[in-house]
Design a protein around this motif. Structure first.
Motif, short mmCIF file in Angstrom:
data_model
loop_
_atom_site.label_atom_id
_atom_site.label_comp_id
_atom_site.label_asym_id
_atom_site.label_seq_id
_atom_site.Cartn_x
_atom_site.Cartn_y
_atom_site.Cartn_z
N LEU A 366 -3.33 13.11 -2.26
CA LEU A 366 -2.38 12.00 -2.21
C LEU A 366 -2.56 11.19 -0.94
O LEU A 366 -2.49 9.95 -0.96
CB LEU A 366 -0.95 12.53 -2.31
N GLN A 367 -2.81 11.87 0.18
CA GLN A 367 -3.06 11.16 1.44
C GLN A 367 -4.24 10.21 1.32
O GLN A 367 -4.17 9.05 1.74
CB GLN A 367 -3.34 12.17 2.56
N PHE A 369 -5.57 8.95 -1.41
CA PHE A 369 -5.31 7.88 -2.36
C PHE A 369 -4.47 6.77 -1.72
O PHE A 369 -4.78 5.58 -1.85
CB PHE A 369 -4.60 8.42 -3.59
N LEU A 370 -3.41 7.17 -1.02
CA LEU A 370 -2.54 6.18 -0.39
C LEU A 370 -3.27 5.38 0.68
O LEU A 370 -3.13 4.15 0.76
CB LEU A 370 -1.31 6.87 0.23
N ALA A 371 -4.07 6.07 1.50
CA ALA A 371 -4.75 5.38 2.60
C ALA A 371 -5.89 4.50 2.12
O ALA A 371 -6.00 3.34 2.52
CB ALA A 371 -5.27 6.41 3.60
N TYR A 373 -6.88 3.65 -1.20
CA TYR A 373 -6.70 2.77 -2.36
C TYR A 373 -5.53 1.80 -2.22
O TYR A 373 -5.45 0.84 -2.97
CB TYR A 373 -6.52 3.60 -3.62
N ILE A 374 -4.62 2.06 -1.28
CA ILE A 374 -3.44 1.19 -1.17
C ILE A 374 -3.30 0.61 0.24
O ILE A 374 -3.45 -0.60 0.44
CB ILE A 374 -2.17 1.96 -1.56
N LEU A 375 -3.03 1.44 1.23
CA LEU A 375 -2.65 0.94 2.55
C LEU A 375 -3.75 0.14 3.23
O LEU A 375 -3.49 -0.92 3.82
CB LEU A 375 -2.24 2.12 3.45
N GLY A 380 -5.19 -4.38 -0.42
CA GLY A 380 -3.89 -3.85 0.00
C GLY A 380 -3.11 -4.83 0.85
O GLY A 380 -3.34 -6.04 0.83
N VAL A 399 4.19 8.60 5.85
CA VAL A 399 3.58 9.17 4.66
C VAL A 399 3.88 10.67 4.57
O VAL A 399 4.21 11.19 3.51
CB VAL A 399 2.05 8.93 4.66
N GLU A 403 5.78 12.94 1.81
CA GLU A 403 5.09 14.05 1.15
C GLU A 403 5.91 15.33 1.21
O GLU A 403 5.96 16.09 0.23
CB GLU A 403 3.72 14.28 1.80
#
Length: 449
Positions: A366-367, A369-371, A373-375, A380, A399, A403
């Motif tokens: 999840l870390q 993916f968030l960093a 693909y998003i942030l 982004g 984050v 989590e």
């Protein structure tokens, strides 16, 4: 052995779990995001230059110093220790003369699937710095060492650190000689005096060091070009950049990374056999161990951090002390957590991290993916390359809070995280229970080792 016999082996769940291992795993997997986010959210060139470049307010200084001294490398150190402990938990039945061969099959199957998940992290989640494939490759060699005594394991596990010291000493001596000679050579050059061949060579080396310190050298140039293409194009260019970073900078160091992880896992097995990790020693023991590890380890790391701030090339004691200090501080963290859970306040503070430890695999993905693909993605919010140290670590902290909350809420309904479920189902060659059983122990209850 028949598949039915393999399927009878089941993951450790409920009251059979050792809470301290979950807490340590949770803290480590959360803490490792502080090390990853600068490489995900800032230009990689800044990692080659002085840290002051991306921001140096008092908050930046303190946050950078804390991570560099207390966390850098130690979170993966704790995870490596836990890998060794995990082997001992899994192989407990195999330690008996009549222990089933299926456990060895399960162990290697788990790690081969972990290798596949690591490759997924690199080529799908696009995380250049993936640790899963490194741990999987290191752990493949670990099983035969489980029967060795703790002293032998500690000695073998210290070989990598010893190797780093042995190779670091000549580098330190050579740089010290160059730093000592540079002022005199520069003075002769300024006065247009002739240089000897040895002085000419040293002058050339010194100029290269100055250029590398100021610009990052050829490596920085290559990184800038890759980042420019990756963040200016679409998804394919972005993916090519991240995967290219792995092949360009991580893959050549894979052997060293595996050796480091393997040796630390051996130390983890030794600590398990001494009942250190799982809380089997006295409060006094953990207090002394923590001090004996933290004082020399953190002093050495603080000196190394201070040396990184120099605007000119200097000698670095970290070339010699980095790996021994990392091991010491990692073990110090293990001692600190074991010490903390012996008080009611410590148990209350650390209890939420049990859920993070039980869903650590999922949280790690999840870390990324968030960093990625998003942030900090090109599509982004435009944060890439814009945040200082305190900004990066502030994002990381936010984050991680999310989590921890998410992990605790998730485990109210489910037995494990989704990635854990997939990994275990593949490893056991049988679908594992996903929904939470009502008979399992509540998250707030501590289980003795």
């Amino acid at each position: 052995m028949a598949l039915e016999a393999v399927a009878q082996l089941a993951p450790v769940q409920g009251k059979a779990r050792i809470d301290i291992l979950d807490i340590l795993r949770g803290l480590a997997i959360l803490g490792i995001f502080f090390m990853n986010i600068p490489f995900e959210g800032q230009t990689a060139v800044t990692m080659l230059l002085r840290p002051q470049i991306i921001g140096w307010t008092p908050l930046d200084q303190w946050s950078w110093a804390f991570v560099e001294v207390a966390l850098e490398g130690t979170q993966r150190g704790v995870l490596e220790i836990l890998f060794g402990c995990g082997l001992m938990v899994l192989a407990a039945r195999a330690m008996r003369p009549d222990g089933p061969v299926a456990i060895a099959d399960l162990y290697w199957r788990r790690n081969l699937w972990l290798l596949c998940f690591g490759l997924l992290d690199i080529f799908v989640f696009l995380w250049t710095g993936d640790i899963l494939h490194i741990y999987a490759l290191a752990a493949l060699f670990l099983f035969p060492f489980r029967l060795l005594g703790p002293r032998v394991l500690l000695a073998l596990g210290s070989l990598f650190a010893l190797g780093m010291v042995v190779t670091g000493v000549p580098i330190y001596v050579e740089r010290a000689a160059l730093v000592a000679a540079a002022p005199g050579i520069e003075k002769k050059v300024a006065a247009h005096q002739p240089l000897t061949k040895d002085e000419q060579a040293k002058h050339k080396d010194w100029q290269k060091l100055l250029d590398r310190r100021a610009t990052g050298g050829e490596m920085a140039k290559k990184i800038r070009e890759m980042e420019k293409k990756g963040h200016a194009g679409g998804f394919l260019a972005y993916a090519a950049m991240n995967i290219g970073f792995y092949f360009e900078f991580m893959l050549p160091e894979l052997g060293l990374s595996i050796a480091e992880a393997f040796c630390m896992m051996l130390i983890g097995i030794a600590l398990w056999k001494w009942r250190v990790v799982q809380g089997g020693r006295s409060t006094r023991f953990y207090a002394i161990l923590m001090l004996c590890c933290y004082v020399p380890g953190m002093v050495a790391r603080a000196i190394g951090a201070h040396e990184m701030l120099s605007p000119v090339p200097i000698v670095h004691t970290a070339w010699i002390t980095q790996e021994p200090a990392r091991i010491l501080v990692s073990i110090g963290h293990v001692a600190l957590v074991n010490l903390a859970v012996r008080s009611g306040v410590g148990q209350a503070v650390l209890a939420p991290f049990k859920a993070a430890g039980r869903t650590a695999f999922s949280l790690y993905f999840l870390q990324q993916f968030l960093a990625i693909y998003i942030l900090f993605a090109p599509w982004g919010p435009g944060l890439f390359g814009k945040l200082s140290w305190s900004g990066l670590y502030g994002v990381a902290l936010a984050v991680l809070v999310v989590e921890v909350v998410l992990a605790n809420l998730w485990l109210r309904a489910f037995a494990m995280g989704p990635m854990e479920w997939a990994w275990r189902s593949l490893a056991y060659v049988q679908w594992q229970p996903f929904r939470r059983r009502r008979s399992t122990a509540p998250e707030g209850a501590f289980v003795a080792a």
